[in-house]
Design a protein around this motif. Structure first.
Motif, PDB file in Angstrom:
ATOM      1  N   VAL A 283       0.835  -1.203   0.000  1.00  0.00           N
ATOM      2  CA  VAL A 283       0.000   0.000   0.000  1.00  0.00           C
ATOM      3  C   VAL A 283       0.867   1.249   0.000  1.00  0.00           C
ATOM      4  CG1 VAL A 283      -1.752   1.276   1.298  1.00  0.00           C
ATOM      5  CG2 VAL A 283      -1.867  -1.225   1.171  1.00  0.00           C
ATOM      6  N   HIS A 284       1.942   1.203   0.781  1.00  0.00           N
ATOM      7  CA  HIS A 284       2.851   2.351   0.841  1.00  0.00           C
ATOM      8  C   HIS A 284       3.570   2.543  -0.491  1.00  0.00           C
ATOM      9  CE1 HIS A 284       5.681   5.248   2.469  1.00  0.00           C
ATOM     10  NE2 HIS A 284       6.677   4.503   2.059  1.00  0.00           N
ATOM     11  N   LEU A 285       3.927   1.426  -1.134  1.00  0.00           N
ATOM     12  CA  LEU A 285       4.663   1.519  -2.399  1.00  0.00           C
ATOM     13  C   LEU A 285       3.813   2.143  -3.490  1.00  0.00           C
ATOM     14  CD1 LEU A 285       6.589  -1.863  -2.530  1.00  0.00           C
ATOM     15  CD2 LEU A 285       7.560   0.422  -2.344  1.00  0.00           C
ATOM     16  N   GLU A 286       2.481   1.944  -3.450  1.00  0.00           N
ATOM     17  CA  GLU A 286       1.637   2.514  -4.484  1.00  0.00           C
ATOM     18  C   GLU A 286       1.613   4.035  -4.427  1.00  0.00           C
ATOM     19  OE1 GLU A 286      -2.108   0.755  -3.927  1.00  0.00           O
ATOM     20  OE2 GLU A 286      -1.529  -1.233  -4.675  1.00  0.00           O
ATOM     21  N   GLN A 287       1.982   4.601  -3.270  1.00  0.00           N
ATOM     22  CA  GLN A 287       1.978   6.046  -3.126  1.00  0.00           C
ATOM     23  C   GLN A 287       3.336   6.659  -3.426  1.00  0.00           C
ATOM     24  OE1 GLN A 287       0.709   6.647   0.886  1.00  0.00           O
ATOM     25  NE2 GLN A 287      -1.343   5.790   0.559  1.00  0.00           N
ATOM     26  N   GLU A 288       4.333   5.821  -3.678  1.00  0.00           N
ATOM     27  CA  GLU A 288       5.682   6.312  -3.914  1.00  0.00           C
ATOM     28  C   GLU A 288       5.942   6.421  -5.410  1.00  0.00           C
ATOM     29  OE1 GLU A 288       7.857   7.364  -1.767  1.00  0.00           O
ATOM     30  OE2 GLU A 288       6.633   6.942  -0.017  1.00  0.00           O
ATOM     31  N   PRO A 289       6.807   7.362  -5.829  1.00  0.00           N
ATOM     32  CA  PRO A 289       7.179   7.442  -7.248  1.00  0.00           C
ATOM     33  C   PRO A 289       7.834   6.172  -7.759  1.00  0.00           C
ATOM     34  CG  PRO A 289       7.830   9.424  -6.057  1.00  0.00           C
ATOM     35  CD  PRO A 289       7.377   8.448  -5.039  1.00  0.00           C
ATOM     36  N   SER A 290       8.531   5.423  -6.843  1.00  0.00           N
ATOM     37  CA  SER A 290       9.217   4.211  -7.269  1.00  0.00           C
ATOM     38  C   SER A 290       8.248   3.111  -7.687  1.00  0.00           C
ATOM     39  CB  SER A 290      10.126   3.698  -6.150  1.00  0.00           C
ATOM     40  OG  SER A 290       9.370   3.426  -4.987  1.00  0.00           O
ATOM     41  N   SER A 291       6.948   3.251  -7.318  1.00  0.00           N
ATOM     42  CA  SER A 291       5.993   2.219  -7.683  1.00  0.00           C
ATOM     43  C   SER A 291       5.805   2.126  -9.203  1.00  0.00           C
ATOM     44  CB  SER A 291       4.646   2.492  -7.010  1.00  0.00           C
ATOM     45  OG  SER A 291       4.108   3.737  -7.454  1.00  0.00           O
ATOM     46  N   ALA A 292       6.208   3.151  -9.939  1.00  0.00           N
ATOM     47  CA  ALA A 292       6.121   3.107 -11.397  1.00  0.00           C
ATOM     48  C   ALA A 292       7.021   2.024 -11.965  1.00  0.00           C
ATOM     49  CB  ALA A 292       6.484   4.466 -11.984  1.00  0.00           C
ATOM     50  N   LEU A 293       8.042   1.609 -11.185  1.00  0.00           N
ATOM     51  CA  LEU A 293       8.945   0.568 -11.643  1.00  0.00           C
ATOM     52  C   LEU A 293       8.322  -0.809 -11.539  1.00  0.00           C
ATOM     53  CD1 LEU A 293      12.272   1.778  -9.993  1.00  0.00           C
ATOM     54  CD2 LEU A 293      11.646   1.954 -12.388  1.00  0.00           C
ATOM     55  N   LEU A 294       7.244  -0.966 -10.772  1.00  0.00           N
ATOM     56  CA  LEU A 294       6.660  -2.273 -10.542  1.00  0.00           C
ATOM     57  C   LEU A 294       5.706  -2.632 -11.679  1.00  0.00           C
ATOM     58  CD1 LEU A 294       5.880  -1.996  -6.729  1.00  0.00           C
ATOM     59  CD2 LEU A 294       7.799  -3.144  -7.824  1.00  0.00           C
ATOM     60  N   PRO A 295       5.950  -3.741 -12.368  1.00  0.00           N
ATOM     61  CA  PRO A 295       5.049  -4.160 -13.448  1.00  0.00           C
ATOM     62  C   PRO A 295       3.763  -4.754 -12.878  1.00  0.00           C
ATOM     63  CG  PRO A 295       6.797  -5.758 -13.157  1.00  0.00           C
ATOM     64  CD  PRO A 295       7.104  -4.622 -12.223  1.00  0.00           C
ATOM     65  N   SER A 296       2.730  -4.783 -13.698  1.00  0.00           N
ATOM     66  CA  SER A 296       1.452  -5.332 -13.248  1.00  0.00           C
ATOM     67  C   SER A 296       1.516  -6.847 -13.110  1.00  0.00           C
ATOM     68  CB  SER A 296       0.340  -4.931 -14.223  1.00  0.00           C
ATOM     69  OG  SER A 296       0.664  -5.368 -15.545  1.00  0.00           O
ATOM     70  N   LEU A 297       2.277  -7.516 -13.973  1.00  0.00           N
ATOM     71  CA  LEU A 297       2.423  -8.969 -13.896  1.00  0.00           C
ATOM     72  C   LEU A 297       3.538  -9.321 -12.924  1.00  0.00           C
ATOM     73  CD1 LEU A 297       2.121  -9.973 -17.672  1.00  0.00           C
ATOM     74  CD2 LEU A 297       0.363 -10.121 -15.896  1.00  0.00           C
ATOM     75  N   LYS A 306      10.702  -7.743 -18.863  1.00  0.00           N
ATOM     76  CA  LYS A 306      10.485  -9.004 -19.559  1.00  0.00           C
ATOM     77  C   LYS A 306      10.234 -10.102 -18.525  1.00  0.00           C
ATOM     78  CE  LYS A 306      13.526  -7.685 -23.385  1.00  0.00           C
ATOM     79  NZ  LYS A 306      14.758  -8.031 -24.149  1.00  0.00           N
ATOM     80  N   VAL A 307       9.788 -11.239 -19.006  1.00  0.00           N
ATOM     81  CA  VAL A 307       9.572 -12.359 -18.093  1.00  0.00           C
ATOM     82  C   VAL A 307      10.903 -12.718 -17.428  1.00  0.00           C
ATOM     83  CG1 VAL A 307       8.830 -14.760 -17.903  1.00  0.00           C
ATOM     84  CG2 VAL A 307       7.640 -13.200 -19.458  1.00  0.00           C
ATOM     85  N   ARG A 308      10.860 -12.885 -16.123  1.00  0.00           N
ATOM     86  CA  ARG A 308      12.096 -13.102 -15.370  1.00  0.00           C
ATOM     87  C   ARG A 308      12.828 -14.360 -15.825  1.00  0.00           C
ATOM     88  NH1 ARG A 308       8.893 -11.603 -10.819  1.00  0.00           N
ATOM     89  NH2 ARG A 308       8.587 -13.838 -10.434  1.00  0.00           N
ATOM     90  N   VAL A 309      14.141 -14.247 -15.911  1.00  0.00           N
ATOM     91  CA  VAL A 309      15.016 -15.370 -16.207  1.00  0.00           C
ATOM     92  C   VAL A 309      15.975 -15.534 -15.038  1.00  0.00           C
ATOM     93  CG1 VAL A 309      16.752 -16.299 -17.778  1.00  0.00           C
ATOM     94  CG2 VAL A 309      14.860 -14.927 -18.680  1.00  0.00           C
ATOM     95  N   ASN A 310      16.017 -16.763 -14.496  1.00  0.00           N
ATOM     96  CA  ASN A 310      16.884 -17.028 -13.337  1.00  0.00           C
ATOM     97  C   ASN A 310      16.505 -16.082 -12.189  1.00  0.00           C
ATOM     98  OD1 ASN A 310      18.839 -18.132 -11.760  1.00  0.00           O
ATOM     99  ND2 ASN A 310      20.582 -17.361 -12.961  1.00  0.00           N
ATOM    100  N   ALA A 311      15.287 -16.235 -11.690  1.00  0.00           N
ATOM    101  CA  ALA A 311      14.731 -15.312 -10.690  1.00  0.00           C
ATOM    102  C   ALA A 311      15.628 -15.201  -9.466  1.00  0.00           C
ATOM    103  CB  ALA A 311      13.335 -15.790 -10.278  1.00  0.00           C
ATOM    104  N   THR A 312      15.891 -13.945  -9.064  1.00  0.00           N
ATOM    105  CA  THR A 312      16.769 -13.656  -7.925  1.00  0.00           C
ATOM    106  C   THR A 312      16.122 -12.555  -7.089  1.00  0.00           C
ATOM    107  OG1 THR A 312      18.717 -14.234  -9.226  1.00  0.00           O
ATOM    108  CG2 THR A 312      19.074 -12.916  -7.240  1.00  0.00           C
TER     109      THR A 312
END
Length: 356
Positions: A283-297, A306-312
């Motif tokens: 909820v806090h992240l949605e109010q931050e400018p950095s939330s634009a970096l978060l993809p919907s998927l 892109k779809v994650r490769v070798n998830a880390t």
């Protein structure tokens, strides 16, 4: 009192020679100040990365600039470094003369600049070299290079040779201290010999001259604008130096404790994930400018989209990326791309899915 000072000034070199405990103690004083300040800056950077993050990223450069100003102030006014003056010691040029100059006379220009460079530049370069070795070891452990690449062979050879070079460096200082204890050398540190000076205790005449010079500096009026600015800068630097000196006299034990507690060896034993900052809720992240970096998927990497490769995952924040994306970003910026928390390569955690 003046007779005692005159007697001490004219005494042979052995009478004013500081003990090895005084010499080593003044060396360890500044070594205790830097880790304490470094931890303070780290706490500030983790609490507010946007405002104080630059202090952590440029800590070495900011510290070396402050150290340069502090050591220059004390060498010019007291013929000693900050820690040497704290233990009532001064530097005098090497020579055969028995008469010692007063501390207020300053060092000759050659010895002055050599002392300043060796006091400030050598610890800075040594610290940078240690960080380079640490980063190369992390890169060798976490990155993937072809076994036959020339770069990998080069830095592996460098990493293999560094312990022997460091052992030679430390052994040089140890042998010099042993020779000083046995009376076979006039310097407890090779740096003093390279600077062309030796340490002696302050005499009563030195103390009187320093007090008189301080009184004249604070009482003399200045008229021109340039002289006023210079006087204000000298007073400000002198006030900072005096405050630091007074504070150290009260908290020297505390600084030594911090030096031990936050040493690299001890950190390996107390470091755990529970000490890392807690990631903010969604909820806090949605109010931050950095939330634009978060993809919907949820299966998409926030960096490459892109779809994650070798998830880390990053242990400091919990967000998941591609390994190559996370590794490159953390190596370049030393922080989480979403939360901004300070992050290192060892905080990368490989995730294994049931399908793999």
């Amino acid at each position: 009192m003046a007779e005692v000072g005159a007697h001490l000034t004219a005494a042979p070199a052995g009478g004013d020679r500081p003990s090895v405990f005084e010499a080593v103690a003044q060396d360890s004083l500044m070594a205790a100040v830097k880790p304490a300040l470094q931890h303070l800056v780290k706490v500030l950077a983790e609490s507010n990365p946007a405002r104080y993050g630059f202090l952590w990223r440029w800590f070495d450069e900011i510290y070396v600039l402050l150290d340069l100003l502090l050591q220059q102030h004390y060498l010019a006014r007291c013929s000693a470094s900050f820690s040497e003056n704290f233990y009532s010691l001064k530097r005098i040029p090497m020579g055969d003369g028995r008469q010692q100059p007063l501390a207020t006379a300053g060092l000759p220009k050659r010895q002055h600049w050599k002392s300043l460079l060796l006091l400030v530049l050598v610890p800075y370069l040594k610290g940078k070299l240690e960080k380079l070795v640490s980063s190369l070891r992390e890169e060798d452990e976490y990155s993937i290079h072809p076994p036959s690449s020339s770069w990998k062979r080069f830095y592996r050879a460098f990493l293999a040779a560094y312990p022997y070079v460091n052992m030679t460096w430390e052994g040089w200082f140890l042998i010099q201290q042993l020779c000083y204890i046995l009376g076979k050398a006039e310097h407890h540190s090779p740096m003093l010999k390279l600077a062309g000076v030796r340490l002696v205790r302050l005499t009563a005449e030195d103390i009187q001259a320093l007090e008189k010079k301080w009184a004249e500096t604070t009482s003399n009026p200045t008229h021109s604008f340039t002289s006023r600015v210079q006087s204000a800068l000298r007073k400000a630097l002198g006030g900072i130096a005096f405050s630091l000196s007074t504070g150290l006299s009260v908290s020297v034990f505390f600084l030594q404790f911090l030096d031990w507690w936050y040493s690299s060896e001890n950190q390996e034993t107390i470091k755990s994930l529970t000490a890392l900052p807690t990631p903010p809720p969604p909820v806090h992240l949605e109010q931050e400018p950095s939330s634009a970096l978060l993809p919907s998927l949820k299966s998409v990497c926030p960096l490459c989209r892109k779809v994650r490769v070798n998830a880390t995952a990053l242990a400091t924040s919990g967000f998941v990326f591609c390994y190559c994306c996370a590794y490159s970003y953390v190596k370049a910026h030393q922080r989480c791309p979403i939360t901004g928390y300070a992050t290192e390569l060892q905080h990368l955690v490989k995730l294994y899915s049931p399908e793999s």
